[in-house]
Design a protein around this motif. Structure first.
Motif, short mmCIF file in Angstrom:
data_model
loop_
_atom_site.label_atom_id
_atom_site.label_comp_id
_atom_site.label_asym_id
_atom_site.label_seq_id
_atom_site.Cartn_x
_atom_site.Cartn_y
_atom_site.Cartn_z
N THR A 1 0.76 -1.11 0.01
CA THR A 1 0.14 0.09 -0.08
C THR A 1 0.77 1.31 0.05
N VAL A 2 1.90 1.25 0.75
CA VAL A 2 2.78 2.40 0.81
C VAL A 2 3.47 2.59 -0.48
N ILE A 3 4.01 1.16 -1.02
CA ILE A 3 4.76 1.53 -2.12
C ILE A 3 3.91 1.91 -3.35
N ARG A 4 2.74 1.74 -3.25
CA ARG A 4 1.98 2.22 -4.32
C ARG A 4 1.71 3.59 -4.27
N GLU A 5 1.63 3.93 -3.00
CA GLU A 5 1.27 5.55 -2.58
C GLU A 5 2.48 6.21 -3.05
N VAL A 6 3.52 5.98 -2.54
CA VAL A 6 4.98 6.68 -2.74
C VAL A 6 5.63 6.59 -4.23
N ARG A 7 5.74 5.53 -4.75
CA ARG A 7 5.90 4.90 -5.99
C ARG A 7 7.57 5.19 -6.06
N PRO A 8 8.50 4.66 -5.11
CA PRO A 8 9.83 4.90 -5.14
C PRO A 8 10.44 4.39 -6.30
N GLN A 9 11.54 4.92 -6.77
CA GLN A 9 12.64 4.28 -7.73
C GLN A 9 13.52 3.25 -7.03
N VAL A 10 13.47 3.61 -5.61
CA VAL A 10 14.68 2.84 -4.87
C VAL A 10 13.79 2.31 -3.70
N ALA A 11 13.93 1.10 -3.22
CA ALA A 11 13.37 0.59 -1.67
C ALA A 11 14.92 0.04 -1.00
N LEU A 12 15.00 0.15 0.07
CA LEU A 12 16.09 -0.39 0.75
C LEU A 12 15.54 -0.79 2.28
N SER A 13 16.20 -1.95 2.69
CA SER A 13 15.76 -2.70 3.76
C SER A 13 17.28 -3.32 4.44
N PHE A 14 16.98 -4.19 5.30
CA PHE A 14 18.10 -5.12 5.84
C PHE A 14 18.13 -6.24 4.71
N GLY A 15 19.44 -6.94 4.69
CA GLY A 15 19.58 -8.03 3.78
C GLY A 15 18.93 -9.08 4.50
N PRO A 16 19.24 -10.49 3.76
CA PRO A 16 18.31 -11.64 4.36
C PRO A 16 18.67 -12.03 5.76
N ASP A 17 19.97 -11.56 5.99
CA ASP A 17 20.38 -12.00 7.42
C ASP A 17 19.99 -10.90 8.48
#
Length: 138
Positions: free
Chosen positions: A104-120
């Protein structure tokens, strides 16, 4: 006129944005990129003081929320979204609910880049691993 550049950071707790990606967020914000933050929890279980002084989940969540809003202003984050999950429970929640909230937030913001933690999850923290999985799925 081209659409403004947007970056979306997706983390589990207040302070993850500063400790995990603060310099990256501040750099891009200072260069005119619109930066947004999803925080899955309010850090309700993040008490590090003496247990007798712990204000409890609700009050600590309010304190940490205020700290995050202050940090977000300092880093240049345009808006903070809270997913309203409880600190320490992210790996046990309904994953589809979390993914839906992030989408829902991604659709609202429409970012070119998203970042978070890696799989670990940076160092194996279950909440960090969970938010990484939810962010990747979203």
């Amino acid at each position: 006129m081209p659409e403004p550049l947007k970056l979306l950071a997706i983390f589990a707790h207040p302070d993850d944005e500063s400790l995990g990606a603060g310099s990256t967020i501040a750099k891009y914000a200072s260069e005119g990129v619109n930066v947004y933050l999803i925080c899955a929890t309010r850090g309700e279980r993040g008490w590090t003081g003496a247990e007798k002084d712990n204000p409890g989940l609700d009050e600590l969540g309010r304190v940490r929320e205020k700290e995050l809003i202050s940090a977000a202003k300092t880093l240049g984050i345009s808006k903070v979204y809270f997913l309203d999950f409880i600190d320490g429970d992210l790996d046990r929640i309904n994953s589809q609910e979390a993914i839906k909230k992030i989408v829902t937030v991604i659709r609202e913001v429409r970012p070119q880049v998203a970042l978070s933690f890696g799989p670990d999850g940076a160092y194996g923290h279950p909440d960090h691993i969970a938010i990484s999985q939810y962010a990747s799925a979203a």
